[in-house]
Every structure is written in structure tokens, then in C-alpha cells.
Write a protein that holds these residues in place. Sequence first.
Motif, PDB file in Angstrom:
ATOM      1  N   ALA A  13       0.814  -1.214   0.000  1.00  0.00           N
ATOM      2  CA  ALA A  13       0.000   0.000   0.000  1.00  0.00           C
ATOM      3  C   ALA A  13       0.851   1.269   0.000  1.00  0.00           C
ATOM      4  N   GLY A  14       1.824   1.333  -0.896  1.00  0.00           N
ATOM      5  CA  GLY A  14       2.608   2.544  -1.038  1.00  0.00           C
ATOM      6  C   GLY A  14       3.777   2.673  -0.093  1.00  0.00           C
ATOM      7  N   VAL A  15       3.868   1.795   0.895  1.00  0.00           N
ATOM      8  CA  VAL A  15       5.004   1.818   1.829  1.00  0.00           C
ATOM      9  C   VAL A  15       6.030   0.802   1.340  1.00  0.00           C
ATOM     10  N   ASN A  16       7.287   1.230   1.205  1.00  0.00           N
ATOM     11  CA  ASN A  16       8.352   0.370   0.699  1.00  0.00           C
ATOM     12  C   ASN A  16       9.528   0.417   1.680  1.00  0.00           C
ATOM     13  N   VAL A  17       9.907  -0.763   2.215  1.00  0.00           N
ATOM     14  CA  VAL A  17      11.060  -0.873   3.120  1.00  0.00           C
ATOM     15  C   VAL A  17      11.984  -1.932   2.525  1.00  0.00           C
ATOM     16  N   ARG A  18      13.210  -1.555   2.209  1.00  0.00           N
ATOM     17  CA  ARG A  18      14.120  -2.488   1.542  1.00  0.00           C
ATOM     18  C   ARG A  18      15.521  -2.358   2.151  1.00  0.00           C
ATOM     19  N   SER A  19      16.181  -3.505   2.318  1.00  0.00           N
ATOM     20  CA  SER A  19      17.532  -3.498   2.897  1.00  0.00           C
ATOM     21  C   SER A  19      18.565  -3.713   1.814  1.00  0.00           C
ATOM     22  N   TYR A  20      19.741  -3.101   2.020  1.00  0.00           N
ATOM     23  CA  TYR A  20      20.914  -3.288   1.190  1.00  0.00           C
ATOM     24  C   TYR A  20      22.058  -3.701   2.123  1.00  0.00           C
ATOM     25  N   PRO A  21      23.198  -4.112   1.541  1.00  0.00           N
ATOM     26  CA  PRO A  21      24.271  -4.604   2.419  1.00  0.00           C
ATOM     27  C   PRO A  21      24.690  -3.622   3.503  1.00  0.00           C
ATOM     28  N   ASN A  22      24.568  -2.294   3.227  1.00  0.00           N
ATOM     29  CA  ASN A  22      25.052  -1.350   4.233  1.00  0.00           C
ATOM     30  C   ASN A  22      24.067  -0.226   4.542  1.00  0.00           C
ATOM     31  N   ARG A  23      22.794  -0.404   4.154  1.00  0.00           N
ATOM     32  CA  ARG A  23      21.833   0.680   4.388  1.00  0.00           C
ATOM     33  C   ARG A  23      20.416   0.157   4.216  1.00  0.00           C
ATOM     34  N   THR A  76       2.967  14.391  -0.476  1.00  0.00           N
ATOM     35  CA  THR A  76       4.383  14.395  -0.847  1.00  0.00           C
ATOM     36  C   THR A  76       5.001  13.089  -0.378  1.00  0.00           C
ATOM     37  N   GLN A  77       5.596  12.344  -1.296  1.00  0.00           N
ATOM     38  CA  GLN A  77       6.223  11.078  -0.897  1.00  0.00           C
ATOM     39  C   GLN A  77       7.498  11.349  -0.103  1.00  0.00           C
ATOM     40  N   LEU A  78       7.596  10.668   1.023  1.00  0.00           N
ATOM     41  CA  LEU A  78       8.794  10.788   1.856  1.00  0.00           C
ATOM     42  C   LEU A  78       9.724   9.620   1.545  1.00  0.00           C
ATOM     43  N   VAL A  79      11.000   9.911   1.283  1.00  0.00           N
ATOM     44  CA  VAL A  79      11.998   8.879   0.997  1.00  0.00           C
ATOM     45  C   VAL A  79      13.189   9.083   1.943  1.00  0.00           C
ATOM     46  N   MET A  80      13.610   8.028   2.577  1.00  0.00           N
ATOM     47  CA  MET A  80      14.710   8.133   3.538  1.00  0.00           C
ATOM     48  C   MET A  80      15.708   7.000   3.288  1.00  0.00           C
ATOM     49  N   TRP A  81      17.026   7.330   3.265  1.00  0.00           N
ATOM     50  CA  TRP A  81      18.110   6.337   3.240  1.00  0.00           C
ATOM     51  C   TRP A  81      18.793   6.358   4.606  1.00  0.00           C
ATOM     52  N   ILE A  82      18.932   5.219   5.179  1.00  0.00           N
ATOM     53  CA  ILE A  82      19.585   5.118   6.500  1.00  0.00           C
ATOM     54  C   ILE A  82      20.828   4.244   6.317  1.00  0.00           C
ATOM     55  N   PHE A  83      21.994   4.845   6.480  1.00  0.00           N
ATOM     56  CA  PHE A  83      23.256   4.119   6.311  1.00  0.00           C
ATOM     57  C   PHE A  83      23.708   3.561   7.656  1.00  0.00           C
ATOM     58  N   CYS A  84      24.157   2.319   7.646  1.00  0.00           N
ATOM     59  CA  CYS A  84      24.602   1.708   8.909  1.00  0.00           C
ATOM     60  C   CYS A  84      25.929   0.973   8.766  1.00  0.00           C
ATOM     61  N   LYS A  85      26.543   0.989   7.599  1.00  0.00           N
ATOM     62  CA  LYS A  85      27.855   0.353   7.435  1.00  0.00           C
ATOM     63  C   LYS A  85      28.947   1.371   7.688  1.00  0.00           C
ATOM     64  N   GLN A  87      23.792  15.039  11.195  1.00  0.00           N
ATOM     65  CA  GLN A  87      24.467  13.748  11.142  1.00  0.00           C
ATOM     66  C   GLN A  87      24.564  13.285   9.712  1.00  0.00           C
ATOM     67  N   PHE A  88      25.749  12.742   9.353  1.00  0.00           N
ATOM     68  CA  PHE A  88      25.940  12.343   7.975  1.00  0.00           C
ATOM     69  C   PHE A  88      25.859  10.833   7.783  1.00  0.00           C
ATOM     70  N   TRP A  89      25.546  10.136   8.839  1.00  0.00           N
ATOM     71  CA  TRP A  89      25.256   8.704   8.742  1.00  0.00           C
ATOM     72  C   TRP A  89      26.238   7.963   7.837  1.00  0.00           C
ATOM     73  N   ASN A  90      27.502   8.107   8.147  1.00  0.00           N
ATOM     74  CA  ASN A  90      28.543   7.357   7.444  1.00  0.00           C
ATOM     75  C   ASN A  90      28.772   7.812   6.000  1.00  0.00           C
ATOM     76  N   ILE A  91      28.427   9.071   5.686  1.00  0.00           N
ATOM     77  CA  ILE A  91      28.753   9.618   4.362  1.00  0.00           C
ATOM     78  C   ILE A  91      30.071  10.367   4.507  1.00  0.00           C
ATOM     79  N   PRO A  92      31.069  10.118   3.654  1.00  0.00           N
ATOM     80  CA  PRO A  92      32.373  10.790   3.799  1.00  0.00           C
ATOM     81  C   PRO A  92      32.237  12.296   3.667  1.00  0.00           C
ATOM     82  N   ILE A  93      32.935  13.055   4.533  1.00  0.00           N
ATOM     83  CA  ILE A  93      32.928  14.515   4.461  1.00  0.00           C
ATOM     84  C   ILE A  93      34.335  15.026   4.657  1.00  0.00           C
TER      85      ILE A  93
END
Length: 926
Positions: free
Chosen positions: A772-782, A793-802, A828-834
Motif C-alpha cells: 500500500a505505497g510503503v516500501n522498506v528495503r535493505s541493502y548490504p550497508n543501508r 508528498t512522498q517521503l523517501v529516507m536512506w539510512i546508512f549503517c555500514k 548527522q551524515f550517517w557514514n557519508i564521507p565529508i
Amino acid sequence: FTEDDYSYVEGDPNARVCLEGIGQIAQPATATVSSLAQGTATVGEDYVALNSDQVEFTPNGESTVCISVSVTDDPFLEEVESFPLTIDSVSPTPGVVTGSQSSTTFFIRDNDAVSVGFNPTEYMVVEGGSVQLTIERIGDAQEPVAVLVTTTDGTATAGEGDYTPLMQVQVTFNQGESTKTVTLITLDDVPAEGPEYLEATLDVVDPRVTVSTANATVVITDDVVPTISFSTSNYVVGEGDGTVEVCLQLNVPLVADIDFTVTAASGTATADEDFVDEEQRAVFPIGETRACIDFKITDDRLQENDEIFTVAFSSRPGITTGDPATATVTIIDNDDPEPEFDQTMYTVPENNRTLPLCIDIGVLVSEAMEFTITASNKNPPEAQEADFNPSTTITVPAGGSMACIDFTGLVVDDNIALEGDQSFTISVGGSTSMVVIVDDDIPLIESGDVIINEDGGIAVVNVRLLNEIENNFTLDYSTGEVPDGANEGEDFGRRGGRVVFTPRGVKQRSIEIPITDDQQTETDEPLFVTFSSEDIPADRQDMIPSPMVIIIDNDITVGFDPSEYSVAERPGGFVTLTVTRSGNIDLTANVTLLTLQGSADDMDFTIVSTTVEFGPGEDSVPVNISITDDAVPEGVEVFTATLMSNAPNVVVSGSEATITILENDQPVIGTIVNDTIIGDPLFTVTLPNEDEFMCYEVHGYSGKYFNLVSDSCTSVNALFSQLPDNDRINLMSDIGIYTRDDDGQCIQIQISVTGCSGSVDGQALTSSYQVAGVNVRSYPNRWRVSAPNCGSTQLVMWIFCKSEPDMLRFHIARGNNLDPTSHGLLAQFWNIPINITTRNGEPYVQVFDPTHENYRLIPAFPAPRTWDHTPAPCYYVGNAQGGPSRSHDPRESVIEGKVDDYETSSLFSPIFLYAQFDESVCSTAA
């Protein structure tokens, strides 16, 4: 003085006299004390004089003051001695005078002792002669010491012709004398008689003197002089007799007991080895003329010649030494060698060839003695002469009774297995023993490893007998699996059985094992063949080989490597997929590659269906897929590619690859989208110009929940945890998303950052969730989470954990993170290089995308410490409750209140100070 008199023992180190001051004084006062007047004690001998020695009294000091008196400890017997002490004067101090007790007497008590006694206490004299009785004094005295000597009759009679009596004859010891004598005169009477005796007694005059030995005995012998001698000059004793009797004899009997000391001296016989060297006392009772004593003889085990030692006696006053005055004792040896083996039966392994054995001859030999050991085949089953050597010699060393040797070469190793045990006899002197040869030869076999291709059909394992055998040899065999090796029934057929080798027969046997040609790509797989035999002892089974059969695989594995790709949407763009293979790469192989639509469709990329060909030796093939550059701002889109096998020996592993297309089109101003390039962990707004500003985010207390986003149909909360290695920084450890789907149901999505795990409504996710329009998907590091947000308005979020070494693991903090009014710089940059850099002298944040190939520069402006004092120069993203979401003025304050205002009660609570989410929009609550 404190006392009328003082009394100490001579030599007392604590001797002293004390003066007492009566009354108080305001100034020091001094008294002088002397002992110059002579008493019975002598200055310099008995004590050290005091000559105007001073005694000090001080104001508020001790009222009694003592001075030491040195008393001499001499070695003389004395009476109690004394000397006077006087206070000579008192210093001219007003009001201080000498008291009534201005003199005293000091007494010295003696500590010496004196004793007297006869030494010796027994005397012998021929009648008509005289004898000196000796008195000994122990201890000295300054004055003479007198003793009294008196005689009393025994068998001798005073005044009747035997001796002149002593009646309290005084003997005086002057100072320094330690011995004195008194003369006793005997009378030579006419009649002949035997020995007679009298007693002398000692008394003292001074009661301070003690008597140590008060009596002495005097024996008066007749004119016939007593003579002492051995009964013979030679004594003979057997070594095993235990003792030898030695006798002394007197020519006349005596009237008193008398004894003589008899000693032994080594000759060829050695004291304490051949005889016991003990001092003996031969006692003659009154009237006896013969006295005997025993010397102990040692029965050793040493073979030796006859040996001798000598004996002698001591002399006594009045006794003449006769002949023989010494005697010889001869010890007759009783030892003869009789060799015997230390065992009645010996066992020796055939291949050892050496037999350790010992003999004991029962005696000690003075010189080395050699014996011959012979061997013969007198015992059935007889060992043949070819199985052993006939003789050897063994030598008992001097001083020993036993010898041991390693009889090297006694047994001959024929290397023939299964022939049984054999025996023969060895002898030395009259002793015999049996030697059993234990056949320890085992059948020796060899079998090597076999290498076979998977399609080879039959593996042949050969086993060969290397030595001769006397009887049949049976060998059992079976096949078995090796861990991570070939599997029975899948890779090979089980085999098991027995082969028999006969004496002088064929020495090689073959075992056939069927091999299965499967269609699985595998590493080379081993199996083993196990041999065992009851004819080989259990402790030597490890000498049996266990050959391996190694099956060489002929299969191939094909897959994508890597399985994830990212490509930017741009004109002429394409992505290159790499198809790799492993296994037997010497063969040709091919697979079919197909692309499948996902959120990206055929408008975003070119559909591909092609055959991927591998030539001999090739392990990878590239495949290009074109990417379409459209003008639609779509966000991140994904499609997949898959592989299919075209041959039985080609196995597809990791058959799917994921391709992510990164959007290059600008969204409408204010549209809430996900932007991993900028890298905000939640929601960001992409601005169309270079004046981009990051806003401040809430950073809460460790162990508490804080709201990050609250729109009309979605609430996002975070649980904060303390960074393990920095107690001043708190990070988000769990994200809770409470949102409404297209069916009107509200669901709860939880993402664990530290564990990189997710759940929906409390159920752990093991695969993607799309409802019903909600999508939750895992990747190796996020994780990627999207929600319809009531369709507005569709909300999209990436959560990095590697975590990577060069990737940010925490936010950059400004101020004290534990201060409720403080918050982080750059969120917070959640493991994004800065990287922090500058441009035109101004500070900027350089943010990389996950591939490290592209970056964007974001201006970094200083911000105030608190939210409510100075407007914050930032553009806040994604929080409707925080202020305008379309503001173009970076100086406008968009954060309300303080950090405490954003605290919630749980991970999914929609209620806090500025709450926007209303659960009434849900048709069914989660």
C-alpha cells in the motif's frame, strides 16, 4: 642522697646512686659527688672512683637525678666490700643548700664461686711406697682457701702396718694456685698379702667453697707386682662367625675392681669395613685374673684374601705391662663367586637385536673377573642358529658383585612377518635362562594417492606387499568421506572388502572405485581409502597407509561481481556489468543475461537480452547497458539484471545484479526528496542555486527519544545513544517511522542503525516490504524507506549503517553535546564521507557521494550556541512544525524552542510539544 646505702652485684651495668632535690628552684643548680675516701673496696680494682662528678638540677625538671657507678667484675672470691660517697658541694645558687643525707655507703656483693675435689679419684701404690693425692681447685680467690684431708680404713688398716693415717691435714690454696698434693705413706709389712685399699675424704673450712669430689680410693698392692697381658698373641675368626673373643690376664688377683681399655687398629683388614672399630673395656672384678671382650666381624660379600687387624690395651698405674702386650686377629674369608642371571626368562623383539641382561655372582671381587655367556637351541620351538649368535663375555668390575651388558647382535632380524615366537637357552656358570624371540615383523604395505578427472569413471587404487610373510596376510579396506570433500553416493560409489596375500604369492592387489560425474561446480574433492588388518598389532596400525583419491572437478560457476552498481543519469551514459566465472576456466562456457524493470523502466535504460560467451582461459566478460537521460526529476531509480545457465556443467551463482540510477534533474523548489549527495540522514531540500545552507538538527540525550520529523501523516523519532569512545557525543541508534499507507492503515517501521536490521509492526524483516505505497528495503550497508505521506508528498529516507575507516561515524559537535541548549553542526551524515575545506577564504563542507567520485561544496556558517537568543542562519529541512519549508532567507529562524521541546515518550509516539501527526487519519491503528 635518696638512700642510706646502695647495694649491687659486682659487674652490674645498672649500678647507680641518685640525688633528690627537695623544693623548687628558679635557676639551675649543680651538686658534686665524690667517692675518694677508702673503704673495704679498692679504687681501680673493685670500682671506678667518682671525683667531683656533677649532677644538674633544672627548673621544672626532674626532682631525682641519678649517676652511674662503674663496678668491676673480678674473678676472685671475696667478702662484701664497700666504699663511701659524699656530696662535696652545691653551686652558689641562692636558696639551695646540702640536705641532711649528704653521704651514703655503696656495697659490692661478690658473684664468684670456688670448688675443690680429688682428681683423679683412684690411686695404686706398692706397699712400703708413697703416693701423691691430687686436689684440684676450680675458681680463684683473693684470700687463701683451706681444705682438710682425712683417711679412713678399708681393707687396709692404719697403725697396723699398712699406712700412716692423715687426720684433717690442712692444705691451703693461695691466690692463683689451682692444684695441691698431699703425701700418703704406706708401710712394708712382713707377711705376704693381697691388695688392700683405704679411702681419703676432703672437707672445706670456708662455707663459701664447695666440694666437687669428696672421696678418693687408694689401693696398696703387695710386693708382688701385678702384670697384665693378652692371653695369646694370635686370634683366628671366620668372616661369617660374627664376633671374635679377645682376653686379658693378670698374674695376681687384685683387691679392687679394675678395668682396661682395649682398642683395635687396621691391618690388611679395614676398620668399619671388615670389623667394627669400637673401644672396649675389659673389667677385672675383685679376685679375678681373666677378662674377655668381643670385637664384631663384618661378613662382606667381597672375595678377598685372609686379613688381619691388631688389638692393644691401655696401661694403669701400679700395673706392669706383660707379654704379649698386643695381639693379631686373623679373619678367614668365606666368599666364592656363583654367577646367576637376573631373570629366568628374557623377551627380546626380533628387530631390536639387543638383549639387556645382568648377572650377580653373590660376592664382591677385589679384582675384575670375566665370565662367558653361551647360547644354544635346546628349547622347542627351537630358534635356528641363524636366528641368534652363540656367545659373549661379561666382566664383573673390581669391588663389584654384578655386571650388566647389552648383548648386541644376540638376535638376528630376518624381516619375515607372521612367523611366530622362537626361543633358545643362555647359560653362565651353573645358571641358565630362556630367551624368547618375539617376532615383531609386520607385513609392510604401500599404496599411493590417485588423481582422477570427475568424468574418468573408475579410480584404481593399488596396494603392494613389500616384505616376505610366513603365513597368509589378510587386509580389509573401505572407502570414506573427507570433511568438505567428496560425498558418498553423490561423487563416488562406496567400496569395501578384503584382499589376501599368501607366502611367496602375488604381492600386488587392485581396488576399483566408481566416480560420479555431477553437474556442480566444486573444488577438487578428496576421499580416502582405509586399510586395516587383524594380523598387524593395534599399536602399529598407524603404519598402514591411507591413500587419498582426489576427484578433479570439470564444472563452472558464473555470476555477477560485483552484484550492485550505481550510475549517474547523463547523456550517453551507460553502466558496465561484470560477469565472472570460476571452476574449470579452461573450457568454453556461455550464459544468457536479461535485464528486468524495477522503479526504473524501459524509459530509463535499454532492455537487454544477450548471450555472454567465455573463451578458454577467460574468467570475466563485461556487458554494457545504456542509461537514458530524461528530463524528469524522478529521484533514485533501480532495475536488475539476471543470468541463466545454458549447459549442465555451468552453474549460476549470484544470478541477480542491482543497478541504481542517480537522478540529475532538479526537483521543484520545496519538494521533499532524498538526496544522498548532500547526505542529510532524514529529509533534505535541494535548492537551485549555490546558496545552500544546512540547518541544525536535534541531538538528544543518551537513552531518550526525540522527534526529527512530524508531518500531517508521518512522525519520525530517534533513540539516541552515547558514543562509546566519546561521552560528549550522542548518536541515533534506532529510527522509528510512524506513518499512514494508501489503505489508511498506520504502521510502525523500526530501523536499528547499530545492528543494521529492520522490522514492520514488530515483525523482523528478512526480505523487502512493499504494501500500500510503503516500501522498506535493505541493502548490504543501508536501508531505504519510502511512505506516501497521505498522498501529498512522498517521503523517501536512506539510512546508512555500514562503517568504513574513512567514513564519518558521528556528527561534528559544536559546544558541549550534553548541554541541553547545544546541538550539532552539519547534523548527522550517517557514514557519508565529508571533509572541511575553504573556498575564496570562506569555510565549506565537502560532501562525497558513496562512490567517492563526485562531491558538492556546502557553505558552513558559524551559528549561535542556543536557539532562543539569536536567530540561526540555517535552512531547516523536512520539519513542518519547525517553520516555513520554502524559506529562501538563510537568516530566518526556523527552529522553535530548545532541545527538550522535541523529547517524546517512545520510538513511535506522535505526541510532543509541536506535534503535527494525528492518529485520527488512520482507518486502523497499528
